[in-house]
Scaffold this motif. Structure first.
Motif, PDB file in Angstrom:
ATOM      1  N   ASP A 171      -9.285  -0.887   2.208  1.00  0.00           N
ATOM      2  CA  ASP A 171      -8.102  -0.813   1.348  1.00  0.00           C
ATOM      3  C   ASP A 171      -8.425  -1.034  -0.126  1.00  0.00           C
ATOM      4  OD1 ASP A 171      -6.322  -0.411   3.496  1.00  0.00           O
ATOM      5  OD2 ASP A 171      -6.201  -2.583   3.855  1.00  0.00           O
ATOM      6  N   VAL A 198      -6.556  -0.944  -5.586  1.00  0.00           N
ATOM      7  CA  VAL A 198      -6.081  -2.190  -4.976  1.00  0.00           C
ATOM      8  C   VAL A 198      -6.800  -3.388  -5.588  1.00  0.00           C
ATOM      9  CG1 VAL A 198      -6.095  -3.525  -2.824  1.00  0.00           C
ATOM     10  CG2 VAL A 198      -5.252  -1.156  -2.836  1.00  0.00           C
ATOM     11  N   LEU A 231       0.805  -1.230   0.000  1.00  0.00           N
ATOM     12  CA  LEU A 231       0.000   0.000   0.000  1.00  0.00           C
ATOM     13  C   LEU A 231       0.833   1.272   0.000  1.00  0.00           C
ATOM     14  CD1 LEU A 231      -2.779  -1.004   2.572  1.00  0.00           C
ATOM     15  CD2 LEU A 231      -2.994  -0.898   0.068  1.00  0.00           C
ATOM     16  N   THR A 232       2.143   1.146   0.257  1.00  0.00           N
ATOM     17  CA  THR A 232       2.941   2.357   0.477  1.00  0.00           C
ATOM     18  C   THR A 232       4.092   2.577  -0.493  1.00  0.00           C
ATOM     19  OG1 THR A 232       4.300   1.173   2.094  1.00  0.00           O
ATOM     20  CG2 THR A 232       2.383   2.397   2.944  1.00  0.00           C
ATOM     21  N   VAL A 284      -2.712   2.137  -5.545  1.00  0.00           N
ATOM     22  CA  VAL A 284      -1.324   1.696  -5.449  1.00  0.00           C
ATOM     23  C   VAL A 284      -0.685   1.942  -6.809  1.00  0.00           C
ATOM     24  CG1 VAL A 284      -1.715  -0.032  -3.639  1.00  0.00           C
ATOM     25  CG2 VAL A 284      -1.905  -0.705  -6.041  1.00  0.00           C
ATOM     26  N   ASP A 299       5.836   1.669  -4.661  1.00  0.00           N
ATOM     27  CA  ASP A 299       5.595   1.176  -6.016  1.00  0.00           C
ATOM     28  C   ASP A 299       5.824  -0.332  -6.052  1.00  0.00           C
ATOM     29  OD1 ASP A 299       6.185   0.471  -8.905  1.00  0.00           O
ATOM     30  OD2 ASP A 299       5.712   2.593  -9.130  1.00  0.00           O
TER      31      ASP A 299
END
Length: 179
Positions: A111, A125, A64-65, A116, A67
């Motif tokens: 989420d 996602v 999620l944070t 992303v 590449d």
């Protein structure tokens, strides 16, 4: 019913099902078999496993944070047949699947509509999950195909054996009627 969480549960089971096909195929292959390739342009099972694992680790680490194409990934090296043994192949295989499944099981419904990036391109996602499902199923299908070619008459079917469809259907209908 919580649709997002239900989706996540279903997709985890689908990924596990795809992994199981690979597990059952690899278990039938010898040390020599995992390195067989039809020609120079074809990939061996060992190469496909390295590629899948490299992709999984890159895509699903810090999902999620960061590449999905990590700076430390060397994709070209994934296409070198340099795994020394079936034991090493299984370690690489399990490492990639663990990263994927651990990440998927940590996601929540909230989420699914987050963004992303993969190679700088934004994806929801849910789209990233579906994209990887298609990619992994494609490559596991290649592993199964190679296994069937190599094992020929010694192949243990992973699904309904040829000529057994009607019997299988009867068993399934009976099973579900008994519930």
């Amino acid at each position: 019913m919580n649709v997002g969480n239900e989706y996540l549960n279903i997709v985890v089971e689908r990924f596990k099902s795809v992994k199981s096909l690979g597990d059952k195929t690899i278990s039938q292959l010898s040390e020599k078999d995992i390195h067989w390739a039809y020609n120079n342009e074809s990939n061996s099972v060992a190469i496909i496993v390295k590629h899948l694992s490299g992709n999984m680790i890159s895509r699903w680490t810090d999902f999620l944070t960061s590449d999905g194409e990590k700076n430390d990934r060397n994709r070209d090296d994934e296409f070198l047949d340099d795994l020394s043994s079936k034991t090493e192949l299984l370690i690489v295989w399990e490492k990639g699947w663990k990263e994927l499944l651990d990440t998927l099981t940590s996601l929540s419904e909230e989420d699914l509509l987050k963004k992303v990036t993969i190679r700088g391109e934004g994806h929801l996602v849910i789209d990233a999950i579906e994209r990887q499902m298609a990619h992994y199923a494609y490559h596991v299908g290649q592993i199964v195909y190679i296994g069937k070619q190599l094992k020929n008459d010694d192949w243990n079917s992973l699904s309904i054996p040829k000529g057994k469809s009607e019997k299988y259907l009867e068993q399934m209908l009976k099973k579900h009627q008994d519930k």
